[in-house]
Design a protein around this motif. Structure first.
Motif, PDB file in Angstrom:
ATOM      1  N   PHE A 139      27.739  44.900  32.407  1.00  7.75           N
ATOM      2  CA  PHE A 139      28.268  43.575  32.089  1.00  7.75           C
ATOM      3  C   PHE A 139      28.651  42.830  33.368  1.00  7.75           C
ATOM      4  N   SER A 142      25.781  41.642  35.226  1.00 11.53           N
ATOM      5  CA  SER A 142      25.077  40.534  34.590  1.00 11.53           C
ATOM      6  C   SER A 142      25.348  39.219  35.310  1.00 11.53           C
ATOM      7  N   PHE A 288      22.446  41.525  29.926  1.00 14.71           N
ATOM      8  CA  PHE A 288      23.261  41.348  28.723  1.00 14.71           C
ATOM      9  C   PHE A 288      22.642  42.069  27.526  1.00 14.71           C
ATOM     10  N   VAL A 291      23.143  45.796  27.856  1.00 18.48           N
ATOM     11  CA  VAL A 291      24.495  46.210  27.449  1.00 18.48           C
ATOM     12  C   VAL A 291      24.551  46.369  25.923  1.00 18.48           C
TER      13      VAL A 291
END
Length: 418
Positions: A139, A142, A288, A291
């Motif tokens: 994250f 990202s 993203f 994740v």
């Protein structure tokens, strides 16, 4: 993502991922810009990457030792200060008009980035539940992908659009041409001055910010020195995998503009838009989405799947022409997006008191970005096309696949010592 008490520190440290991602993704703009300004070959222009990533090799271990002694906060501040100094050095580098001074400024920036990455990657992994460490790091990374989207688009318009066209330069006398190219090289002064000022401001904010220090609560014996940490077999594999991953990423992003211009016959600024809205956006979305997938698929299994897809996408990148080849490379950017944080998290998993040492060694492996682009540039110059350089990236993804299938596994004797 992180526990409530870690929420604001997590946000601030995550902002660092964006900042170093932004400056890294200005390098693909600098490469065609300096290649033109100094009349460089592909191999010579790849020294931009070499000057950046050799710093990771030289600074990673000192950075890890310093963080272990002085803590995460002081490491972040010192890394930001070096980052700012290197950015400001672009001004005298442009004034001298010598390529080597640009490489020196990039090296100083990279020394700062090495410290930041040595600190931020393990810090984010440890800043919360260990079970969600890989997702948390993906994250944070990202926002590195967000920077990969914005930097080429912004950089192209403030750097690549400056100066004369190739046709105008060819019509000039030699002396006029040299003056025009020198002026073009100087166009980087403003952007890097602004960047250095922002980084300096962030350093001041971190000076006044309270960051929690993370204690390692385990009974594992600490290695006597950083290289002894390589007794962890999965860490050794992670170092190798990260070397090849970073090499692949740098080859894809740094040569993208030159590659797109060659295979699709498009303008440099249009190619930069493909780099930003194409590769950069794909890279960010890939993180993203990765994740999200990790909620259902083990990170090592997802890494293996993505590695196979990247291997397959290298084939049209090597052999096809036109915009389809460009889209193949954009596809590679999407599927390689989770690789750095996933390799990092799997590599430091279960290291206990060796976490800082392991982090240093994996960051040190970023030196792959210094050497593998040289191989990419050499093969491209030798074959007369950048497409055959993608043989290098294909080999890189094969190594990462091996790590995902076997190398990430922690040996039972290591678990019994934890």
């Amino acid at each position: 993502m992180a526990k409530n008490k870690y929420f604001f520190p997590f946000i601030m440290v995550t902002s660092l991922f964006f900042m170093w991602g932004f400056v890294h993704n200005l390098d693909p703009i600098l490469i065609p810009h300096l290649k033109k300004s100094f009349s460089l070959t592909n191999l010579q222009s790849s020294l931009v990457d070499s000057s950046v990533f050799i710093a990771y090799f030289l600074m990673a271990i000192p950075a890890g030792l310093a963080v272990k002694k002085y803590g995460y906060k002081k490491g972040i501040i010192f890394g930001l200060l070096l980052f700012a100094i290197g950015s400001f050095l672009f001004i005298p580098a442009a004034d001298t008009g010598e390529y080597v001074f640009f490489l020196g400024a990039l090296f100083i920036i990279a020394c700062g980035l090495t410290i930041l990455e040595t600190v931020a990657n393990p810090y984010v992994s440890l800043l919360g539940d260990p079970e969600t460490a890989t997702s948390r790091l993906n994250f944070a990374q990202s926002f590195n992908g967000l920077a990969a989207t914005l930097a080429p688009i912004i950089g192209a318009r403030i750097i690549l659009t400056k100066g004369s066209s190739d046709e105008e330069l060819n019509a000039m006398s030699e002396s006029a041409r040299q003056i025009a190219l020198a002026a073009e090289a100087s166009s980087v002064k403003g952007p890097y001055f602004v960047l250095g000022s922002i980084i300096l401001l962030i350093a001041v904010i971190f000076y006044f910010l309270r960051l929690p220090e993370i204690e390692q609560n385990d009974n594992q014996t600490e290695s006597k020195n950083v290289f002894q940490a390589l007794r962890h077999k999965h860490l050794s594999w992670a170092v190798i995998a990260q070397f090849f991953y970073v090499g692949a990423q740098v080859c894809v992003f740094s040569f993208f503009i030159l590659y797109a211009v060659e295979v699709a016959q498009i303008d440099r600024v249009v190619a930069a838009d493909y780099l930003g809205w194409g590769c950069g956006l794909a890279f960010m979305l890939g993180r993203f989405i990765g994740v999200f997938f990790m909620r259902f698929i083990k990170s090592e299994r997802l890494l293996a799947i993505y590695s196979i897809i990247c291997i397959l996408l290298c084939i049209p990148a090597i052999f096809l022409q036109g915009i389809i080849a460009v889209y193949s490379v954009i596809g590679i950017a999407f599927f390689m997006s989770i690789m750095f944080p996933t390799i990092f998290s799997l590599g430091i998993k279960g290291l206990g008191k060796d976490t800082e040492y392991g982090s240093s060694l994996i960051v040190m492996a970023i030196v792959g970005g210094a050497f593998l682009p040289l191989a990419f540039g050499y093969i491209s110059d030798l074959s007369g096309t950048l497409q055959f350089g993608y043989i290098v990236t294909l080999i890189c993804f094969v190594v990462i696949l091996a790590f995902a299938l076997k190398g990430h596994k922690i040996e039972k004797k290591e678990l019994s010592n934890g």
